[in-house]
Design an enzyme around this catalytic site. Structure first.
Site, PDB file in Angstrom:
ATOM      1  N   ARG A 209       1.438 -10.771   7.133  1.00 39.09           N
ATOM      2  CA  ARG A 209       1.091  -9.620   6.312  1.00 39.09           C
ATOM      3  C   ARG A 209       2.046  -8.457   6.595  1.00 39.09           C
ATOM      4  O   ARG A 209       1.637  -7.396   7.004  1.00 39.09           O
ATOM      5  CB  ARG A 209      -0.337  -9.215   6.702  1.00 39.09           C
ATOM      6  CG  ARG A 209      -1.270  -8.940   5.600  1.00 39.09           C
ATOM      7  CD  ARG A 209      -2.689  -8.779   6.109  1.00 39.09           C
ATOM      8  NE  ARG A 209      -2.801  -8.024   7.329  1.00 39.09           N
ATOM      9  CZ  ARG A 209      -3.277  -8.483   8.480  1.00 39.09           C
ATOM     10  NH1 ARG A 209      -3.756  -9.696   8.580  1.00 39.09           N
ATOM     11  NH2 ARG A 209      -3.307  -7.726   9.556  1.00 39.09           N
TER      12      ARG A 209
ATOM     13  N   CYS B 113      12.749  23.889   4.480  1.00 36.50           N
ATOM     14  CA  CYS B 113      11.832  24.701   3.675  1.00 36.50           C
ATOM     15  C   CYS B 113      11.081  23.789   2.700  1.00 36.50           C
ATOM     16  O   CYS B 113      11.274  22.583   2.684  1.00 36.50           O
ATOM     17  CB  CYS B 113      12.611  25.761   2.897  1.00 36.50           C
ATOM     18  SG  CYS B 113      13.739  26.705   3.933  1.00 36.50           S
ATOM     19  N   MET B 114      10.245  24.385   1.874  1.00 35.59           N
ATOM     20  CA  MET B 114       9.428  23.569   0.977  1.00 35.59           C
ATOM     21  C   MET B 114      10.268  22.773  -0.023  1.00 35.59           C
ATOM     22  O   MET B 114       9.999  21.597  -0.282  1.00 35.59           O
ATOM     23  CB  MET B 114       8.433  24.448   0.218  1.00 35.59           C
ATOM     24  CG  MET B 114       7.503  23.644  -0.686  1.00 35.59           C
ATOM     25  SD  MET B 114       6.324  24.652  -1.567  1.00 35.59           S
ATOM     26  CE  MET B 114       5.169  25.050  -0.282  1.00 35.59           C
ATOM     27  N   ASP B 115      11.314  23.419  -0.564  1.00 35.84           N
ATOM     28  CA  ASP B 115      12.091  22.794  -1.640  1.00 35.84           C
ATOM     29  C   ASP B 115      13.546  22.554  -1.270  1.00 35.84           C
ATOM     30  O   ASP B 115      14.303  22.044  -2.100  1.00 35.84           O
ATOM     31  CB  ASP B 115      12.111  23.702  -2.875  1.00 35.84           C
ATOM     32  CG  ASP B 115      10.751  24.265  -3.172  1.00 35.84           C
ATOM     33  OD1 ASP B 115       9.874  23.470  -3.531  1.00 35.84           O
ATOM     34  OD2 ASP B 115      10.555  25.482  -3.012  1.00 35.84           O
TER      35      ASP B 115
ATOM     36  N   HIS C 289      -5.946  -7.461  12.794  1.00 33.44           N
ATOM     37  CA  HIS C 289      -4.738  -6.623  12.856  1.00 33.44           C
ATOM     38  C   HIS C 289      -4.483  -6.236  14.316  1.00 33.44           C
ATOM     39  O   HIS C 289      -5.415  -5.920  15.048  1.00 33.44           O
ATOM     40  CB  HIS C 289      -4.997  -5.384  11.994  1.00 33.44           C
ATOM     41  CG  HIS C 289      -3.786  -4.595  11.612  1.00 33.44           C
ATOM     42  ND1 HIS C 289      -2.594  -5.156  11.219  1.00 33.44           N
ATOM     43  CD2 HIS C 289      -3.594  -3.257  11.530  1.00 33.44           C
ATOM     44  CE1 HIS C 289      -1.717  -4.204  10.914  1.00 33.44           C
ATOM     45  NE2 HIS C 289      -2.304  -3.038  11.104  1.00 33.44           N
TER      46      HIS C 289
ATOM     47  N   LYS D  49       0.851  -1.205   0.000  1.00 34.14           N
ATOM     48  CA  LYS D  49       0.000   0.000   0.000  1.00 34.14           C
ATOM     49  C   LYS D  49       0.887   1.255   0.000  1.00 34.14           C
ATOM     50  O   LYS D  49       2.101   1.164   0.274  1.00 34.14           O
ATOM     51  CB  LYS D  49      -0.885  -0.009   1.247  1.00 34.14           C
ATOM     52  CG  LYS D  49      -0.111   0.082   2.560  1.00 34.14           C
ATOM     53  CD  LYS D  49      -1.000  -0.208   3.754  1.00 34.14           C
ATOM     54  CE  LYS D  49      -0.207  -0.091   5.047  1.00 34.14           C
ATOM     55  NZ  LYS D  49      -0.983  -0.558   6.208  1.00 34.14           N
TER      56      LYS D  49
ATOM     57  N   ARG E 282     -10.401  -0.170  14.778  1.00 29.36           N
ATOM     58  CA  ARG E 282     -10.172   0.638  13.576  1.00 29.36           C
ATOM     59  C   ARG E 282     -11.043   0.014  12.487  1.00 29.36           C
ATOM     60  O   ARG E 282     -12.261   0.112  12.564  1.00 29.36           O
ATOM     61  CB  ARG E 282      -8.677   0.640  13.241  1.00 29.36           C
ATOM     62  CG  ARG E 282      -8.272   1.718  12.265  1.00 29.36           C
ATOM     63  CD  ARG E 282      -6.786   1.680  11.919  1.00 29.36           C
ATOM     64  NE  ARG E 282      -6.417   0.513  11.110  1.00 29.36           N
ATOM     65  CZ  ARG E 282      -5.200   0.304  10.601  1.00 29.36           C
ATOM     66  NH1 ARG E 282      -4.223   1.167  10.834  1.00 29.36           N
ATOM     67  NH2 ARG E 282      -4.925  -0.770   9.877  1.00 29.36           N
TER      68      ARG E 282
ATOM     69  N   TYR F 201      14.764  30.245   7.154  1.00 28.38           N
ATOM     70  CA  TYR F 201      13.642  31.027   7.703  1.00 28.38           C
ATOM     71  C   TYR F 201      13.673  31.098   9.218  1.00 28.38           C
ATOM     72  O   TYR F 201      13.859  30.072   9.892  1.00 28.38           O
ATOM     73  CB  TYR F 201      12.314  30.388   7.295  1.00 28.38           C
ATOM     74  CG  TYR F 201      11.970  30.496   5.840  1.00 28.38           C
ATOM     75  CD1 TYR F 201      12.051  31.703   5.159  1.00 28.38           C
ATOM     76  CD2 TYR F 201      11.524  29.375   5.156  1.00 28.38           C
ATOM     77  CE1 TYR F 201      11.706  31.782   3.816  1.00 28.38           C
ATOM     78  CE2 TYR F 201      11.174  29.446   3.812  1.00 28.38           C
ATOM     79  CZ  TYR F 201      11.267  30.653   3.145  1.00 28.38           C
ATOM     80  OH  TYR F 201      10.923  30.725   1.828  1.00 28.38           O
TER      81      TYR F 201
HETATM   82  C1  LIG Z   1      -0.324  -1.585   6.872  1.00 25.89           C
HETATM   83  C2  LIG Z   1      -0.916  -2.869   7.286  1.00 25.89           C
HETATM   84  C3  LIG Z   1      -0.112  -4.007   7.417  1.00 25.89           C
HETATM   85  C4  LIG Z   1       1.404  -3.961   7.371  1.00 25.89           C
HETATM   86  O1  LIG Z   1       1.874  -3.424   8.595  1.00 25.89           O
HETATM   87  P1  LIG Z   1       3.440  -3.288   8.912  1.00 25.89           P
HETATM   88  O2  LIG Z   1       3.482  -2.812  10.304  1.00 25.89           O
HETATM   89  O3  LIG Z   1       3.980  -2.289   7.936  1.00 25.89           O
HETATM   90  O4  LIG Z   1       4.030  -4.616   8.727  1.00 25.89           O
HETATM   91  C5  LIG Z   1      -0.741  -5.221   7.637  1.00 25.89           C
HETATM   92  N1  LIG Z   1      -2.080  -5.291   7.749  1.00 25.89           N
HETATM   93  C6  LIG Z   1      -2.885  -4.219   7.674  1.00 25.89           C
HETATM   94  C7  LIG Z   1      -4.341  -4.366   7.811  1.00 25.89           C
HETATM   95  C8  LIG Z   1      -2.333  -2.961   7.451  1.00 25.89           C
HETATM   96  O5  LIG Z   1      -3.120  -1.891   7.384  1.00 25.89           O
END
Ligand SMILES: *Cc1c(COP(=O)(O)O)cnc(C)c1O
Length: 393
Positions: free
Chosen positions: A236, A329-331, A180, A41, A139, A282
């Protein structure tokens, strides 16, 4: 082999695909008989979605995980054929597109199952679904714990019942159940055990309802590396795929055998002498005590350099460590390099593998008061990404 020359942009993200493949190998070993779903992701945590996904598959990942449906479709459009699961659905989702692309979808509520089943009836083939159980993160997912005293029925139970009806009809195929952790980075935390037990209950419930689960998975990177008993059929991991430690207080990336895949570097735009006491950048939050050389580094917060790293972010110039001087800064940002002979065009490394004494993404996370996840994933599309290595090509 590497991508086409990104052109004259004076800062770049270099991603070592062989490191990604290596890290998946390390995770496979830790996972025992469980398969690895590499989480890609957020543009593969900033590493580039498609090349990173291919490298992870080359390293032995059996499946890919993403948050957004559009990320799953992007993998399919690029020709990636491995199983892909996406888990962040809203009612606006294009279920037909996901079905047509053979993407597995996480359902956290009956409405999600209904959307997928409707698409399945239109297309004549079942939607592939994984049921997401909320075992205590609060969540995503259907809440799998009792809410009201004395009432044992849970949202997850309702989700399972609904899925069983749609599965019997042939509109959905329930491929798996997953959840999770809230505290995987603190392996001894009591919630880890509680969530493991709640997940076992959720699996029992789904299987008891007649669902034939192919995969049951709970472990992110931290759990894969520290709580191997929680692996079930699949793990995962995300962060560790990219070679960063999810438990930096417990073990460094090197301790875990992981190789950081991302290097961020830039070429000095301006190098000049300034007198003692000259305020820099800045707000003049930094001033050298004596006459010195300052260099202007052409990468800033619009590229992903955290502004919170003002005056603390570590860099390597000419083989030596310095810090950001004054505000990011931004850049661009400035570094006081003392009397080091530095010229325009010389390389500044923000972070990399750490093997050559350069700072790491973890060092930046500590400097900016955040986590390495945020450091790497924020290096956005403005910087060219250069992929090196062979894995997945
Ligand atoms: C992002 C995520 C992961 C991976 O988590 P890490 O801590 O980067 O290994 C696994 N499962 C779900 C649902 C996530 O949102």
């Amino acid at each position: 082999m590497s991508d086409p020359d990104p052109g004259p942009w004076p800062a770049q993200v270099t991603v070592d695909l062989d490191a990604i493949a290596h890290n998946v190998g390390v995770l496979r070993e830790r996972a025992g008989s469980a398969e690895v779903m590499a989480v890609v992701k957020a543009d593969a945590y900033g590493h580039g979605l498609v090349p990173s996904a291919r490298a992870a598959l080359a390293g032995g990942a059996a499946a890919l995980g993403v948050a957004q449906p559009a990320e799953a479709l992007a993998l399919r459009q690029a020709g990636v054929q491995a199983p892909v699961l996406c888990w962040l659905l809203t009612p606006a989702v294009d279920a037909d597109a996901l079905l047509a692309a053979d993407v597995q979808v996480a359902a956290s509520a009956p409405w999600a199952l209904d959307l997928l089943a409707a698409a399945a009836r239109r297309s004549g083939r079942p939607a592939q679904v994984q049921l997401k159980a909320d075992t205590g993160l609060a969540r995503g997912g259907a809440f799998a714990l009792p809410v009201t005293d004395g009432d044992p029925r849970t949202d997850f139970e309702a989700l399972v019942r609904h899925a069983a009806v749609l599965a019997a009809e042939g509109a959905v195929r329930v491929v798996g159940v997953f959840s999770h952790f809230a505290y995987a980075d603190a392996p001894g935390h009591p919630t880890v055990r509680a969530q493991r037990e709640a997940f076992a209950d959720a699996v029992r419930l789904a299987e008891g309802a007649g669902l034939h689960l192919e995969v049951r998975h709970l472990s992110n990177s931290a759990a894969t590396l520290t709580t191997p008993g929680a692996a079930w059929d699949m793990v995962r991991p995300g962060l560790a795929v990219y070679g960063l430690s999810p438990v930096p207080d417990v073990a460094s990336a090197a301790d875990l055998g992981l190789r950081p895949a991302m290097t961020v570097s830039a070429q000095v735009a301006v190098a000049k002498r300034v007198p003692a006491g000259q305020g820099v950048s800045y707000g003049h939050t930094y001033a050298p005590e004596r006459a010195t050389t300052v260099v202007d580094v052409p990468v800033g917060y619009a590229d992903g350099v955290p502004r919170h790293a003002s005056n603390v972010g570590p860099v390597q110039v000419g083989g030596r460590r310095f810090r950001v001087s004054g505000r990011v800064c931004m850049d661009q940002f400035v570094v006081d390099v003392g009397d080091l002979p530095v010229q325009a065009g010389d390389e500044v490394v923000l972070f990399g593998t750490g093997a050559d004494g350069a700072p790491t993404a973890q060092d930046w996370a500590e400097a900016a008061g955040t986590i390495s996840y945020e450091i790497v994933s924020r290096f956005g599309p403005r910087l060219p990404r250069r992929h090196v290595g062979q894995a997945g090509r």
